[in-house]
Design a protein around this motif. Structure first.
Motif, PDB file in Angstrom:
ATOM      1  N   LYS A  82      26.815  33.504  59.391  1.00 39.39           N
ATOM      2  CA  LYS A  82      26.522  33.328  57.965  1.00 39.39           C
ATOM      3  C   LYS A  82      25.763  34.542  57.412  1.00 39.39           C
ATOM      4  CE  LYS A  82      24.908  29.852  54.749  1.00 39.39           C
ATOM      5  NZ  LYS A  82      24.317  28.540  54.569  1.00 39.39           N
ATOM      6  N   ASN A  86      27.039  36.925  54.467  1.00 37.15           N
ATOM      7  CA  ASN A  86      26.227  36.935  53.241  1.00 37.15           C
ATOM      8  C   ASN A  86      25.581  38.280  52.946  1.00 37.15           C
ATOM      9  OD1 ASN A  86      26.900  34.292  52.754  1.00 37.15           O
ATOM     10  ND2 ASN A  86      24.992  33.458  53.553  1.00 37.15           N
ATOM     11  N   ASN A 113      33.803  31.872  52.781  1.00 32.31           N
ATOM     12  CA  ASN A 113      32.830  31.345  51.825  1.00 32.31           C
ATOM     13  C   ASN A 113      32.232  30.080  52.433  1.00 32.31           C
ATOM     14  OD1 ASN A 113      31.380  30.209  49.772  1.00 32.31           O
ATOM     15  ND2 ASN A 113      33.043  30.213  48.283  1.00 32.31           N
ATOM     16  N   GLU A 115      30.063  28.186  51.290  1.00 33.13           N
ATOM     17  CA  GLU A 115      29.794  27.141  50.297  1.00 33.13           C
ATOM     18  C   GLU A 115      31.045  26.310  50.008  1.00 33.13           C
ATOM     19  OE1 GLU A 115      26.603  26.892  49.571  1.00 33.13           O
ATOM     20  OE2 GLU A 115      26.333  28.710  50.753  1.00 33.13           O
TER      21      GLU A 115
END
Length: 174
Positions: A82, A86, A113, A115
């Motif tokens: 992650k 990111n 992604n 999210e």
């Protein structure tokens, strides 16, 4: 927000990624080197199973190559991946006593992604398949119970990065 951050240490004698890999291989706590244009720009020392870089240093991760050890012998953690996505890290190398795991950013950038619900679904599917594969290997006495967790995590990433068309490599130390 983390309770404990690990602040940077002064640069040391490490001049190359290969030297960083050699230096952190047998460390009992996590260490992390950040390289840009083949030069060490920052290093950190964490704890047995974590390193938390303070927010004011996170910008240095963009487009860098990060070398990071895992004393527990495991491949990338979910948090490692992650953070790599990111903070747009160009290459992440995780070093264990036995292996070197490498994750390389695709030319068109990270297409993940976290999210997005479909990413979670894909990871869940990969985990289920990885657990099934490892259970079969365990039943066939090809791996021992204490070896299962790192192998499951490795198979999760093999499956996931294959789906995402991202280069993930595991190699043994020479």
């Amino acid at each position: 927000m983390h309770d404990k951050f690990h602040y940077p240490l002064p640069r040391d004698e490490v001049k190359s990624i290969q030297q960083a890999i050699s230096k952190v291989r047998f460390k009992k706590t996590e260490h992390l080197y950040i390289f840009r244009k083949s030069k060490q720009i920052r290093r950190y020392k964490g704890e047995y199973n974590q390193i938390h870089i303070p927010d004011e240093y996170l910008f240095e991760l963009k487009d860098s190559k990060v070398i990071h050890n895992h004393p527990n012998g495991s491949t990338f953690s979910f948090e490692d991946v992650k953070a790599t996505v990111n903070f747009d890290i160009a290459e992440l190398i995780v070093v264990t006593t036995q292996s070197i795991y490498t994750l390389i950013r695709p030319k068109n950038g990270w297409n993940i992604n976290f999210e997005d619900g479909s990413t979670s679904d894909t990871l869940d599917t990969c985990e289920k398949q990885a657990r099934e594969m490892v259970e079969k290997l365990t039943a066939q006495f090809q791996i021992r119970n204490e070896e299962k967790d790192p192998i499951i995590l490795h198979y999760i990433w093999v499956l996931f990065f294959n789906i995402c068309n991202i280069e993930y490599v595991k190699k043994e130390h020479q």
